[in-house]
Structures are given as structure tokens and as C-alpha cells.
Write an enzyme that holds these catalytic residues in place. Structure first.
Site, PDB file in Angstrom:
ATOM      1  N   ASP A  86      25.499  35.571  39.717  1.00  0.00           N
ATOM      2  CA  ASP A  86      26.585  36.299  40.353  1.00  0.00           C
ATOM      3  C   ASP A  86      28.094  35.676  41.056  1.00  0.00           C
ATOM      4  OD1 ASP A  86      27.777  38.213  42.253  1.00  0.00           O
ATOM      5  OD2 ASP A  86      26.812  37.922  44.161  1.00  0.00           O
TER       6      ASP A  86
ATOM      7  N   ASP B 281      30.897  41.766  38.705  1.00  0.00           N
ATOM      8  CA  ASP B 281      31.039  40.084  39.435  1.00  0.00           C
ATOM      9  C   ASP B 281      29.466  39.703  38.670  1.00  0.00           C
ATOM     10  OD1 ASP B 281      30.648  41.603  41.436  1.00  0.00           O
ATOM     11  OD2 ASP B 281      32.318  39.769  42.719  1.00  0.00           O
ATOM     12  N   GLU B 282      28.949  40.342  38.661  1.00  0.00           N
ATOM     13  CA  GLU B 282      26.907  40.811  38.616  1.00  0.00           C
ATOM     14  C   GLU B 282      26.372  40.917  37.299  1.00  0.00           C
ATOM     15  OE1 GLU B 282      25.168  41.844  41.646  1.00  0.00           O
ATOM     16  OE2 GLU B 282      26.186  43.172  41.819  1.00  0.00           O
TER      17      GLU B 282
END
Length: 390
Positions: free
Chosen positions: A11, A107-108
Site C-alpha cells: 500500500d 495505490d495498492e
């Protein structure tokens, strides 16, 4: 003998705000709020830096409320093209360590490290190498969780943020879950937490003492089954999108989405991710899927197929909004949203062109050109004037 599954959930820490601080060194260590400028009508917070979070600012919060909480913060409009540029750099690093990288959002991602020990060493060694490489090559930090299932890895990655690393010992999955406060259980929202507390359940251990029948009676079939399995460390990867012939992005939110502006902002960010992946992978789609998970764990979806391919982010966003509001039960809090371009096909295949063009072809060419320039020269900064409609 079955090989032990090993998953990393990675993350990017306060991603949008971290990119802004990276690009503006004088903003580092200061509260940065991405989403709009003070006075913008109907804007919501997309991301708050950790400095801003100390003031109580969080994602999906109306911007006006954030300004009241943090009047001296640095407020900026989002730059999605720039964030996707940095995301692409990070995802490329992940793919050096495994052929199976499942990008969940901008974003992950999940990285399947099963069977890679001979190449890169133990899972924790690999995680530290990934963290160091991301920091060195992109200037960003990531938090990593390691576990035998994606669900547990997702929880673990959030326990020592920012720049954290947490390992759930293999064989210790149930003990790990029983050590967590309810607030750390991925999937339990504010309303569910209140319902559990009202029933006298204030810890995972107290939930563990109750039968499946009791929990389903309290939380409904979906919620009860989820809780029963979760506190026992059993897999709950039904929270994750199935691998199909589609390109999707989904996000689980720390705060239930109910405000229309917050929902629209979330949909727009998901559409950015999906559309840019379509362009990057040189595929196209004219079928859209929307996934909604409410605060009581019930999940619904809706699909729609049209004759015309998605031509731009704006085009996909407008279709996504129309489809979402056909299905959404107004007023219910949303824990998870997903957008999927379905039945994707090679964009080089021949197809019938639209008889009329209302500017979408121009938008598509602009976005394709942006992506091409970013791939050629990741150091350039190309932005749109505004990432969301006010």
C-alpha cells in the site's frame, strides 16, 4: 505436498499527498490535503497527508469541513495523470519480483510470492528489498503486509503505517485475528461496529465465542458469515475481485461513503485507473460493471453493455455514474466500490466506427498521447486543469 501460499499486500502511504510532497519539497512535513481549494463548491478530500490526519482530516470528508479542522493546511487539486505516472513506476518494480501482481487500485496491489524463495529469499527479505527499491527509485514509501491469504495481508499492511512491515506468522492466522481490535478488522465499518458494540461484542475474541447462527441473526447472512470466518483466520478473499477477462479497480474505504460528492469522486478515481490501464495494455471495452458493498457486508453489482467503446475517462465516468445510481440504494453507507471494463479485446481489431463524434475521439487521443509521453519520459509532469467536476 501443497506449497504454502505467500501473499504481500503493498500500500502506497498517503499516495496522492505523498506525490505532492515529493514534487514540492517545501511541503514535506506539512499538512497537505488533495481534493480542491478552500471555497471550491462540493469538493471532497481525496487524500490527506499524515500531518493533516493529526487534525482529523480524512478521505471522503467534505472539503469545507477539512478547512475548518485544518485551516492552515495546503490544499491542492488532484493530478491524476501524475499519480498514475508514479503508480506505473511502482507497479513495474513489483513485477520484477513476481509474475502474479494483482493491482487493486492506483495505490495498492497484491503480490503472489508463492514459490519465489529460491530467487529472492524469505518473504520478509523480499518485502524489505521491495520497500527499499520503491524508496530509492520513486521517492515514495510503501507499507507491506505478509500472510497466507490476501485478506490477512491486507489487514497486516495497515498496522504499522507509514513505511511499515507486518508479518502474520504461518499457522498463526487465528491468533493474529484474535489479537486485533475490531476497528482494525478490514470490512467492519462504523455502523457495523456500533451494531456489534450494542450487542455486547467489543472484541474479536467475543465474536469468536458465538455461533454462526447467532452472528447471522445479528448481522444478516453475509455479515454473519464474514465475521464467523474472519475471527478464525479463514480466507475472506471474496472481498477481492475475481480474475476475469476484464480490467478492474476497487477500493475499500475507511469511512462509509454516503455523500454524493464523495461517491462521485471515488468513481472518478476508479475510472481513471481502469481507463489508463486499458490504454496502457492496448485493449478496449464497451461493457461496464459496477460493484457496491454496503456497510452491512451485502454486495450488489450491475453490468451494462453498449455498442460504443469507452473513448475517454470522462466517457467512462459518465457511464459509471449513470449505472451506479440505477443500482444504489440512496442513503446507505458504502464500504467498497469497484469499476470494471469487461469483455476487453485487442484495440487493433477492426470495428465499426461511430457515425458521429461529439469530441470523444479528441479526448481519447489526448489521453493516449499523455500515456505515451509518460512512458517515454516518466520525469515529465502533465496534468489536467481539474480532476473532478464541482
Amino acid at each position: 505436498m501443497t506449497m504454502q501460499s505467500i501473499f504481500l499486500h503493498v500500500d502506497l502511504d498517503a499516495f496522492f499527498a505523498s506525490v505532492e510532497q515529493l514534487d514540492h519539497p517545501d511541503w514535506r512535513g506539512k499538512p497537505v490535503i488533495v481534493g480542491g481549494k478552500p471555497g471550491d463548491r462540493r469538493s471532497v478530500v481525496s487524500t490527506a497527508s499524515y500531518e493533516a490526519r493529526k487534525f482529523g482530516v480524512h478521505s471522503a470528508m467534505p472539503l469545507a469541513q477539512a478547512v475548518r479542522l485544518c485551516p492552515n493546511g495546503i490544499y491542492v487539486h488532484g493530478r491524476m495523470e501524475r499519480y498514475h505516472e508514479k503508480s506505473q513506476e511502482v507497479m513495474a518494480i513489483f513485477r520484477n519480483y513476481s509474475p502474479d501482481v494483482q493491482q487493486m487500485s492506483v495505490d495498492e496491489a497484491f503480490i503472489d510470492l508463492t514459490g519465489t524463495e529460491r530467487l529472492f529469499g524469505s518473504p520478509d527479505e523480499t518485502a524489505r528489498r521491495i520497500k527499499a527499491e520503491v524508496k530509492e527509485k520513486t521517492g515514495l514509501t510503501v507499507s507491506v503486509g505478509i500472510a497466507s491469504s490476501k485478506y490477512l495481508a491486507k489487514i497486516a499492511s495497515g498496522l504499522q503505517k507509514p513505511d511499515g512491515l507486518f508479518i502474520v506468522p504461518f499457522g498463526g492466522e487465528e491468533d493474529f485475528m484474535l489479537s486485533l481490535p475490531l476497528e482494525k478488522v478490514w470490512g467492519i465499518g462504523k455502523k457495523s461496529l456500533i451494531r456489534l458494540n450494542d450487542a455486547g461484542l467489543r472484541s474479536t475474541r467475543e465474536i469468536h465465542r458465538h455461533s454462526l447462527a447467532f452472528l447471522t441473526g445479528l448481522m444478516g447472512p453475509a455479515g454473519g458469515t464474514f465475521l464467523y470466518n474472519t475471527v478464525r483466520g479463514l480466507e475472506n478473499d471474496t472481498f477481492l475481485p475475481a480474475k476475469t477477462h476484464s480490467i478492474s479497480s476497487e477500493s475499500t474505504y475507511a469511512y462509509d461513503l454516503a455523500d454524493r460528492d464523495a461517491i462521485d469522486t471515488a468513481l472518478l478515481e476508479l475510472c481513471y485507473t481502469v481507463m489508463f490501464r486499458l490504454l496502457r495494455e492496448k485493449v478496449r471495452s464497451h461493457a461496464l460493471g459496477i460493484k457496491i458493498r454496503y456497510e452491512d457486508f451485502t454486495t450488489v453489482s450491475i453490468q451494462e453493455t453498449k455498442d460504443r467503446d469507452f473513448s475517454s475517462v470522462d466517457d467512462m465516468f459518465e457511464r459509471a455514474k449513470a449505472l451506479f445510481y440505477k443500482k444504489y440504494e440512496s442513503g446507505r453507507g458504502i464500504r467498497l466500490l469497484g469499476v470494471a471494463a469487461q469483455n476487453v479485446e485487442d484495440s487493433s481489431l477492426p470495428q465499426q466506427s461511430d457515425l458521429f463524434d461529439f469530441g470523444e475521439e479528441k479526448k481519447r487521443k489526448v489521453e493516449a498521447a499523455i500515456l505515451k509521453q509518460l512512458e517515454k519520459n516518466p520525469s515529465i509532469k502533465i496534468t489536467k486543469a481539474r480532476m473532478m467536476k464541482n
